[in-house]
Design an enzyme around this catalytic site. Structure first.
Site, PDB file in Angstrom:
ATOM      1  N   ASP A   1      46.523  39.069  35.017  1.00  0.00           N
ATOM      2  CA  ASP A   1      45.391  38.194  35.312  1.00  0.00           C
ATOM      3  C   ASP A   1      44.363  38.354  34.190  1.00  0.00           C
ATOM      4  OD1 ASP A   1      42.711  37.544  36.710  1.00  0.00           O
ATOM      5  OD2 ASP A   1      44.096  37.136  38.351  1.00  0.00           O
TER       6      ASP A   1
ATOM      7  N   ASP B   1      45.129  32.692  35.645  1.00  0.00           N
ATOM      8  CA  ASP B   1      43.900  32.316  34.945  1.00  0.00           C
ATOM      9  C   ASP B   1      43.908  32.801  33.499  1.00  0.00           C
ATOM     10  OD1 ASP B   1      43.735  34.933  35.751  1.00  0.00           O
ATOM     11  OD2 ASP B   1      41.857  34.716  36.852  1.00  0.00           O
TER      12      ASP B   1
ATOM     13  N   ASP C   1      30.301  33.970  46.005  1.00  0.00           N
ATOM     14  CA  ASP C   1      31.655  34.197  45.470  1.00  0.00           C
ATOM     15  C   ASP C   1      32.683  34.381  46.570  1.00  0.00           C
ATOM     16  OD1 ASP C   1      30.961  33.925  42.862  1.00  0.00           O
ATOM     17  OD2 ASP C   1      31.196  36.034  42.313  1.00  0.00           O
TER      18      ASP C   1
ATOM     19  N   GLY D   1      34.971  39.113  43.986  1.00  0.00           N
ATOM     20  CA  GLY D   1      35.733  38.203  43.144  1.00  0.00           C
ATOM     21  C   GLY D   1      36.703  37.313  43.883  1.00  0.00           C
TER      22      GLY D   1
ATOM     23  N   HIS E   1      41.284  38.672  34.531  1.00  0.00           N
ATOM     24  CA  HIS E   1      40.263  39.605  34.997  1.00  0.00           C
ATOM     25  C   HIS E   1      40.864  40.992  35.234  1.00  0.00           C
ATOM     26  CE1 HIS E   1      38.777  35.565  36.200  1.00  0.00           C
ATOM     27  NE2 HIS E   1      37.637  36.046  35.743  1.00  0.00           N
TER      28      HIS E   1
ATOM     29  N   TYR F   1      42.798  28.803  38.323  1.00  0.00           N
ATOM     30  CA  TYR F   1      41.807  27.866  38.851  1.00  0.00           C
ATOM     31  C   TYR F   1      41.962  26.448  38.319  1.00  0.00           C
ATOM     32  CZ  TYR F   1      40.356  32.422  40.158  1.00  0.00           C
ATOM     33  OH  TYR F   1      40.391  33.699  40.682  1.00  0.00           O
TER      34      TYR F   1
ATOM     35  N   HIS G   1      40.676  42.291  43.440  1.00  0.00           N
ATOM     36  CA  HIS G   1      39.292  42.772  43.299  1.00  0.00           C
ATOM     37  C   HIS G   1      38.735  43.424  44.560  1.00  0.00           C
ATOM     38  CE1 HIS G   1      38.976  41.000  39.379  1.00  0.00           C
ATOM     39  NE2 HIS G   1      39.095  39.755  39.819  1.00  0.00           N
TER      40      HIS G   1
END
Length: 432
Positions: free
Chosen positions: A174, A263, A96, A147, A176, A302, A139
């Site tokens: 986001d 995202d 990652d 992340g 996430h 992404y 992150h």
């Protein structure tokens, strides 16, 4: 007399978009070059101050991150991975968070844009809104990568803002959870973190339950809005407005940091929400209209052509500028075919699993938690820490007889479209 226009500062360095995470990795920093190209094509550079950020110094990064972790990021190269396998595991670097060429310089640039430039200019009243689309890597933890994030520029930027503002509000849209920022300020009331994100089904990072509210002095100063697949514009915006309005009413922040991870858009390669670019941008517009000093960053995203569209639209929003839907000619025009439009609706086809009952329950729980907090918590009077000064080099280590290598010389050349803080932008023709 019409209200004064917001003064907007924008930070960009083309080098940040040239790094490569590796084949098949979803993070494509090239999206930043695409965004900047669109910003120029729409002429938005004529309405704001544009600066090339200075690189953050290792000592600045270590104001949050551990010194040994920053030192490792500084030293590690792709060729050294075998001999540092143990350290890579310890710092959570691998698939990652890969090691790639110019990794540390990448971190210095995106973090420098947030801490050394955007936060600094807001602190000194030099702008009302500061934009760093390269930032927002939420992150990263104190001692490890996570992340796709290595250095948490948001935490560092907030620490800088806290030198001048008694309370800072952090908002994250986001998909996430903004776990690294929440974790950093989980025990304090100086920062309130508010994250709207997908939660459940083992979705990364797996944190951000509505019950996670902070601890000790920070209890109830962490706000989590966990959502399910397919949330649409109307549901998201309605919930966003209610929560943020109440947060601002109770907390009365002196500055706001807004992470605009793209995202959460429909059709994102790693996402599962159903937001349009217009819906995402409406959240930015709502926060802008609060009239509080504002630092805006990027984040995830992404499907790179949609990321570029989104952040360009949002740059326009922050400049009170409506952009034509037809994308003008630019260096990356081929990425926007076949329709070459800005506000695409591609991917708006997921079922919304967020029922009215579920959203109502989440809203009620968040509002109940907010009732526990002290209204506009006070801060003891203290002397404002001086702005950190770091020399460009250690004179004792500098050898005037030693020639700079070509790579270093190239780095010192100022690009036509990027300016350092202090340049008079009006004297430059950005299209030259």
């Amino acid at each position: 007399m019409p209200p004064a226009k917001d003064r907007v500062s924008y930070f960009y360095d083309g080098d940040v978009g040239s790094v490569y995470y590796g084949p098949n990795h979803p993070m494509k920093p090239h999206r930043l070059c695409m965004t900047h190209s669109l910003v120029l094509a729409y002429g938005l550079h004529n309405k704001m101050e544009i600066y090339r950020p200075r690189k953050a110094y290792p000592a600045e990064l270590a104001q949050f991150h551990s010194t040994d972790y920053i030192d490792f990021l500084h030293r590690i190269t792709p060729e050294m991975q075998d001999q540092y396998a143990k350290e890579l595991l310890m710092y959570n670097m691998g698939e990652d968070c890969p090691v790639f060429d110019n990794l540390f310089e990448f971190c210095q640039i995106y973090a420098g844009g947030t801490i050394a430039d955007a936060a600094h200019r807001l602190n000194h009243g030099l702008c009302d809104i500061a934009i760093n689309w390269a930032g927002g890597l939420h992150h990263a933890k104190k001692c490890e990568a996570s992340g796709f994030c290595y250095v948490n520029d948001l935490v560092l930027g907030i620490l800088e803002l806290l030198k001048y503002f008694p309370r800072v509000l952090y908002i994250d849209i986001d998909i996430h959870h903004g776990d690294g920022v929440e974790e950093a300020f989980y025990l304090t009331d100086r920062v309130m973190t508010v994250s709207f994100h997908k939660f459940g089904d083992y979705f990364f990072p797996g944190t951000g339950d509505v019950k996670d509210v902070g601890e000790r002095e920070g209890k109830y100063y962490a706000v989590n809005v966990p959502l399910k697949d397919g949330i649409d514009d109307s549901s998201f915006i309605r919930l966003f407005r209610v929560v943020i309005s109440k947060v601002v009413e109770f907390y009365q922040p002196g500055a706001v940091v807004l992470q605009c991870g793209a995202d959460s858009l429909a059709g994102d390669r790693l996402g599962c929400f159903n937001l349009s670019i217009q819906g995402h941008a409406e959240c930015v517009n709502f926060v802008k209209k609060l009239g509080i000093p504002l630092l805006v960053t990027g984040g995830g995203g992404y499907t790179k052509e949609n990321v570029a569209r989104c952040w360009t639209v949002e740059t326009g929003v922050l400049l009170d500028t409506e952009l034509p839907n037809e994308i003008p000619s630019n260096d990356y025009i081929k990425y926007f075919k076949p329709d070459y439009t800005l506000k695409t609706n591609h991917g708006l086809n997921l079922d919304n699993l967020n029922t009215k009952a579920y959203l109502s329950a989440i809203k009620m729980q968040v509002l109940e938690n907010l009732r526990h907090i002290q209204h506009a918590p006070g801060v003891q009077m203290h002397e404002v820490p001086p702005d950190t000064y770091f020399p460009d080099f250690d004179e004792e280590d500098f050898n005037p007889d030693e020639r700079l290598d070509q790579h270093t010389q190239d780095k010192s050349v100022q690009r036509d479209e990027e300016f350092y803080d202090g340049d008079n932008d009006n004297d430059h023709d950005m299209d030259s």
